[in-house]
Design an enzyme around this catalytic site. Structure first.
Site, PDB file in Angstrom:
ATOM      1  N   ASN A 156       3.750 -19.303  -2.526  1.00 53.39           N
ATOM      2  CA  ASN A 156       3.139 -18.360  -1.591  1.00 53.39           C
ATOM      3  C   ASN A 156       4.154 -18.002  -0.502  1.00 53.39           C
ATOM      4  O   ASN A 156       4.274 -18.679   0.522  1.00 53.39           O
ATOM      5  CB  ASN A 156       1.863 -18.971  -0.999  1.00 53.39           C
ATOM      6  CG  ASN A 156       1.119 -17.996  -0.093  1.00 53.39           C
ATOM      7  OD1 ASN A 156       1.711 -17.042   0.403  1.00 53.39           O
ATOM      8  ND2 ASN A 156      -0.155 -18.249   0.127  1.00 53.39           N
ATOM      9  N   SER A 166       3.913 -15.064   0.956  1.00 50.25           N
ATOM     10  CA  SER A 166       3.325 -13.759   1.248  1.00 50.25           C
ATOM     11  C   SER A 166       2.046 -13.742   2.058  1.00 50.25           C
ATOM     12  O   SER A 166       1.548 -12.654   2.376  1.00 50.25           O
ATOM     13  CB  SER A 166       3.091 -13.031  -0.086  1.00 50.25           C
ATOM     14  OG  SER A 166       2.507 -13.890  -1.042  1.00 50.25           O
ATOM     15  N   CYS A 167       1.468 -14.901   2.417  1.00 54.05           N
ATOM     16  CA  CYS A 167       0.241 -14.862   3.225  1.00 54.05           C
ATOM     17  C   CYS A 167       0.572 -14.254   4.588  1.00 54.05           C
ATOM     18  O   CYS A 167       1.465 -14.744   5.286  1.00 54.05           O
ATOM     19  CB  CYS A 167      -0.341 -16.262   3.401  1.00 54.05           C
ATOM     20  SG  CYS A 167      -1.800 -16.241   4.481  1.00 54.05           S
ATOM     21  N   ASN A 227       0.390  -9.669  -2.563  1.00 48.21           N
ATOM     22  CA  ASN A 227      -0.527 -10.312  -1.625  1.00 48.21           C
ATOM     23  C   ASN A 227      -1.084  -9.196  -0.739  1.00 48.21           C
ATOM     24  O   ASN A 227      -0.830  -8.019  -0.969  1.00 48.21           O
ATOM     25  CB  ASN A 227       0.208 -11.376  -0.804  1.00 48.21           C
ATOM     26  CG  ASN A 227      -0.767 -12.473  -0.325  1.00 48.21           C
ATOM     27  OD1 ASN A 227      -1.860 -12.167   0.162  1.00 48.21           O
ATOM     28  ND2 ASN A 227      -0.374 -13.722  -0.461  1.00 48.21           N
ATOM     29  N   THR A 228      -1.818  -9.537   0.269  1.00 48.45           N
ATOM     30  CA  THR A 228      -2.534  -8.530   1.068  1.00 48.45           C
ATOM     31  C   THR A 228      -1.601  -7.785   2.023  1.00 48.45           C
ATOM     32  O   THR A 228      -0.515  -8.259   2.369  1.00 48.45           O
ATOM     33  CB  THR A 228      -3.659  -9.210   1.851  1.00 48.45           C
ATOM     34  OG1 THR A 228      -3.098 -10.297   2.581  1.00 48.45           O
ATOM     35  CG2 THR A 228      -4.744  -9.724   0.931  1.00 48.45           C
ATOM     36  N   CYS A 237     -20.320  24.678 -12.422  1.00 44.95           N
ATOM     37  CA  CYS A 237     -20.193  25.098 -11.021  1.00 44.95           C
ATOM     38  C   CYS A 237     -21.559  25.537 -10.491  1.00 44.95           C
ATOM     39  O   CYS A 237     -22.290  26.277 -11.152  1.00 44.95           O
ATOM     40  CB  CYS A 237     -19.204  26.258 -10.931  1.00 44.95           C
ATOM     41  SG  CYS A 237     -19.089  26.953  -9.265  1.00 44.95           S
ATOM     42  N   CYS A 239     -14.261  24.322  -3.127  1.00 48.15           N
ATOM     43  CA  CYS A 239     -12.896  24.636  -3.585  1.00 48.15           C
ATOM     44  C   CYS A 239     -12.300  25.730  -2.698  1.00 48.15           C
ATOM     45  O   CYS A 239     -11.104  25.684  -2.357  1.00 48.15           O
ATOM     46  CB  CYS A 239     -12.912  25.067  -5.040  1.00 48.15           C
ATOM     47  SG  CYS A 239     -14.045  26.417  -5.410  1.00 48.15           S
ATOM     48  N   CYS A 260      -8.141  21.934  -5.398  1.00 50.48           N
ATOM     49  CA  CYS A 260      -9.509  22.351  -5.758  1.00 50.48           C
ATOM     50  C   CYS A 260     -10.136  21.381  -6.765  1.00 50.48           C
ATOM     51  O   CYS A 260     -11.305  21.016  -6.648  1.00 50.48           O
ATOM     52  CB  CYS A 260      -9.505  23.783  -6.287  1.00 50.48           C
ATOM     53  SG  CYS A 260      -8.350  24.065  -7.645  1.00 50.48           S
ATOM     54  N   CYS A 287     -13.741  19.221  -5.824  1.00 48.85           N
ATOM     55  CA  CYS A 287     -14.958  19.754  -6.454  1.00 48.85           C
ATOM     56  C   CYS A 287     -15.977  18.629  -6.683  1.00 48.85           C
ATOM     57  O   CYS A 287     -15.708  17.679  -7.422  1.00 48.85           O
ATOM     58  CB  CYS A 287     -14.624  20.409  -7.794  1.00 48.85           C
ATOM     59  SG  CYS A 287     -16.112  20.963  -8.659  1.00 48.85           S
TER      60      CYS A 287
HETATM   61  C1  LIG Z   1     -10.285 -14.021   1.411  1.00 49.07           C
HETATM   62  C2  LIG Z   1      -8.937 -14.033   0.778  1.00 49.07           C
HETATM   63  C3  LIG Z   1      -8.188 -15.211   0.757  1.00 49.07           C
HETATM   64  C4  LIG Z   1      -6.924 -15.221   0.176  1.00 49.07           C
HETATM   65  N1  LIG Z   1      -6.206 -16.389   0.152  1.00 49.07           N
HETATM   66  C5  LIG Z   1      -4.995 -16.424  -0.475  1.00 49.07           C
HETATM   67  C6  LIG Z   1      -4.283 -17.638  -0.600  1.00 49.07           C
HETATM   68  O1  LIG Z   1      -4.705 -18.708  -0.167  1.00 49.07           O
HETATM   69  N2  LIG Z   1      -3.073 -17.594  -1.224  1.00 49.07           N
HETATM   70  C7  LIG Z   1      -2.547 -16.458  -1.753  1.00 49.07           C
HETATM   71  O2  LIG Z   1      -1.460 -16.471  -2.328  1.00 49.07           O
HETATM   72  N3  LIG Z   1      -3.233 -15.292  -1.663  1.00 49.07           N
HETATM   73  C8  LIG Z   1      -4.433 -15.251  -1.048  1.00 49.07           C
HETATM   74  N4  LIG Z   1      -5.144 -14.079  -1.006  1.00 49.07           N
HETATM   75  C9  LIG Z   1      -4.568 -12.860  -1.627  1.00 49.07           C
HETATM   76  C10 LIG Z   1      -5.090 -12.638  -3.054  1.00 49.07           C
HETATM   77  O3  LIG Z   1      -4.753 -13.696  -3.907  1.00 49.07           O
HETATM   78  C11 LIG Z   1      -4.556 -11.326  -3.643  1.00 49.07           C
HETATM   79  O4  LIG Z   1      -3.149 -11.390  -3.659  1.00 49.07           O
HETATM   80  C12 LIG Z   1      -4.965 -10.091  -2.843  1.00 49.07           C
HETATM   81  O5  LIG Z   1      -6.239 -10.239  -2.297  1.00 49.07           O
HETATM   82  C13 LIG Z   1      -4.920  -8.813  -3.687  1.00 49.07           C
HETATM   83  O6  LIG Z   1      -5.798  -8.886  -4.795  1.00 49.07           O
HETATM   84  P1  LIG Z   1      -7.315  -8.302  -4.769  1.00 49.07           P
HETATM   85  O7  LIG Z   1      -7.242  -6.877  -4.310  1.00 49.07           O
HETATM   86  O8  LIG Z   1      -7.817  -8.476  -6.181  1.00 49.07           O
HETATM   87  O9  LIG Z   1      -8.070  -9.146  -3.807  1.00 49.07           O
HETATM   88  C14 LIG Z   1      -6.404 -14.045  -0.412  1.00 49.07           C
HETATM   89  C15 LIG Z   1      -7.170 -12.875  -0.402  1.00 49.07           C
HETATM   90  C16 LIG Z   1      -8.417 -12.856   0.174  1.00 49.07           C
HETATM   91  C17 LIG Z   1      -9.218 -11.574   0.147  1.00 49.07           C
END
Ligand SMILES: Cc1cc2nc3c(=O)[nH]c(=O)nc-3n(C[C@H](O)[C@H](O)[C@H](O)COP(=O)(O)O)c2cc1C
Length: 496
Positions: A229, A231-232, A296-297, A440, A446, A478, A482
């Site tokens: 991980n 990427s959190c 990740n998010t 339509c 449109c 358009c 629509c």
């Molecule tokens: C509530 C929540 C908790 C998450 N916790 C983790 C985590 O602990 N470790 C991780 O790598 N990603 C975590 N993620 C990211 C997800 O694994 C995933 O990468 C991201 O949400 C995109 O996928 P999705 O659109 O299907 O949710 C979390 C996402 C959410 C929404």
């Protein structure tokens, strides 16, 4: 060929996809399953699962009477349409097995490409076990660490669509709050009771030794592969999560450290909070990674209150930037997956794709951009583990219909047409829109959009839209606005 889309989600916006749906009162079949399949783009399979004979004929629709929505849902009409219009168009039978879905993650077999992604949806034994029973091929367990995790409340917010569905989802959650020993107990029990399911252990260390130790301990307790991980975006402490993923030197160093602790395949899970993912992906590969997981998010702010001026989720009057996920992020995720899929260093490496997957067609898009496996969180949070049925049966049916023997055969098959820049595009022809006057109803949306956001190329004649080919540039705004889907691209092209 696909997609026919005879029935669309918008035809059933009143449906709440209830648990133990009261509409199951139907004595002949379960309409709630068919409704769910329509929702998840799996209408061909839904139509073929209906019993033989016109199933709703002569029925006084107890399903509709039992609907919890006072406005009701035209279930009988939808089922009849499914039987009479969708079913005759189905091009093949439902396949009798799921062999086409079999694939692998770095050589380790997967029953199908669908895994839970690391998050709350894969955070206890019971949850993973229920997901496995439902048909998920495996789970990337909630990130394991040695930190003392205390989460905030509330911790989620969302941007909702018109019918209340979560389109984009924001969370400020961190990592697993179970001890390492508890989580390892869960791994052992899962592996013992579900030996064919894939356990991807997501880990986060605070230094090189810890990355190596966590990887080793996870291997000793039954993990099949390790996900790092990097990427959190929600870590309380500096220098963790996406702070690492944004610095290629750290990605390389910590990947190497994790690899030193294990013989298992290692995926680096990278952050989309960068201009390009390649520098970190290259660094992970240099550090020994066997593949990349993404995305990740995405760092986000949502829903600022006009009264308190605080965004959501608000925790005692304060808020924080947090990670955005769900169907709204899919286009951004696909862009990063294609970047990885096209990268020469990724040849022979695994891509585990995620970010907004809800339906089998979403999953297919990730596969075509190079993903060998798929991970899902937000759709499960919203709809439950049960979505695996439509993910699997929809993808399996598609593969059978297309005559594709294995899902592995189409990994990356869409990459040839993708370019990172628009300079490769031909610019000498115009593709006009075509108006279907039967569909339509003369709303003129449109015309409004073409007038104010286009090139003033459409006008009304007796409330029928007419195109002025000398002004139309073929932008297709358009088509997109629509509400009746009455406009499509025509074959008529002109060269400038
Ligand atoms: C509530 C929540 C908790 C998450 N916790 C983790 C985590 O602990 N470790 C991780 O790598 N990603 C975590 N993620 C990211 C997800 O694994 C995933 O990468 C991201 O949400 C995109 O996928 P999705 O659109 O299907 O949710 C979390 C996402 C959410 C929404």
């Amino acid at each position: 060929m696909l997609p026919k889309n005879i029935i669309k989600r918008k035809d059933m916006l009143n449906c709440m996809l209830c648990k133990d749906a009261p509409c199951k009162v139907c004595p002949k079949f379960d309409p709630s399953m068919a409704l769910r399949s329509i929702w998840f783009n799996n209408e061909d399979v839904a139509s073929l699962r209906l019993p033989e004979g016109t199933p709703c004929m002569g029925c006084d629709a107890p399903c509709e009477k039992s609907c919890l929505r006072s406005e009701g849902l035209p279930i009988k009409a939808l089922m009849t349409k499914l039987y009479e219009e969708v079913r005759p168009m189905a091009e093949t039978d439902i396949p009798s097995d799921e062999d086409r879905l079999k694939c692998d993650l770095c050589g380790i077999p997967l029953e199908n490409p669908f895994l839970l992604s690391s998050s709350v949806v894969a955070s206890t034994y019971d949850m993973c076990a229920r997901a496995f029973e439902a048909g998920w091929a495996g789970a990337c367990f909630k990130t394991i660490c040695n930190l003392d995790i205390h989460e905030a409340s509330p911790r989620f917010s969302a941007i909702k669509g018109d019918n209340g569905t979560l389109q984009g989802f924001k969370n400020i959650e961190q990592l697993s709050d179970h001890s390492l020993a508890e989580n390892m107990g869960i791994f052992r029990k899962l592996k013992q009771n579900y030996p064919s399911k894939f356990i991807l252990a997501s880990i986060m260390g605070q230094n090189e030794k810890e990355w190596g130790d966590l990887a080793r301990i996870c291997e000793e307790n039954g993990a099949d592969a390790i996900e790092l991980n990097f990427s959190c975006p929600n870590m309380q402490e500096d220098g963790l999560g996406s702070d690492i993923g944004q610095v290629p030197e750290l990605v390389e160093r910590f990947t190497r450290a994790a690899k030193s602790g294990t013989k298992l395949p290692v995926l680096a899970k990278l952050t989309p909070n960068v201009a390009a993912m390649s520098p970190s992906a290259e660094a992970a590969i240099r550090g020994g990674a066997d593949g990349i997981a993404a995305i990740n998010t995405i760092k986000s702010i949502v829903d600022i209150s006009p009264f308190t001026f605080v965004s959501a989720p608000a925790v005692k009057g304060k808020s924080a930037v947090g990670g955005y996920s769900g169907n709204a992020v899919k286009p951004i995720a696909l862009r990063f997956i294609s970047e990885l899929g096209l990268h020469p260093d990724m040849k022979g490496k695994h891509i585990s794709g995620m970010g907004g997957i809800e339906t089998w067609r979403d999953g297919l898009e990730f596969i075509l951009m190079g993903s060998g496996s798929l991970q899902v969180t937000t759709a499960v949070m919203q709809y439950g583990y049960r979505i695996i049925d439509d993910l699997k049966s929809g993808l399996n049916y598609y593969l059978a219909q297309m005559g594709i023997k294995s899902v592995k055969d189409i990994v990356g098959a869409g990459l040839d047409s993708v370019s990172d820049t628009t300079d490769v595009l031909e610019r000498d022809t115009i593709l006009f829109p075509k108006f279907d006057n039967d569909k339509c109803i003369g709303c003129g949306r449109c015309i409004i959009s073409c007038n104010d956001g286009g090139h003033q190329a459409i006008r009304f004649e007796n409330r029928i839209p007419k195109l002025d080919g000398s002004k139309c540039v073929g932008c297709h705004l358009c088509l997109l606005v629509c509400p009746q889907d009455a406009i499509s691209p025509s074959r008529k092209r002109i060269s400038r």
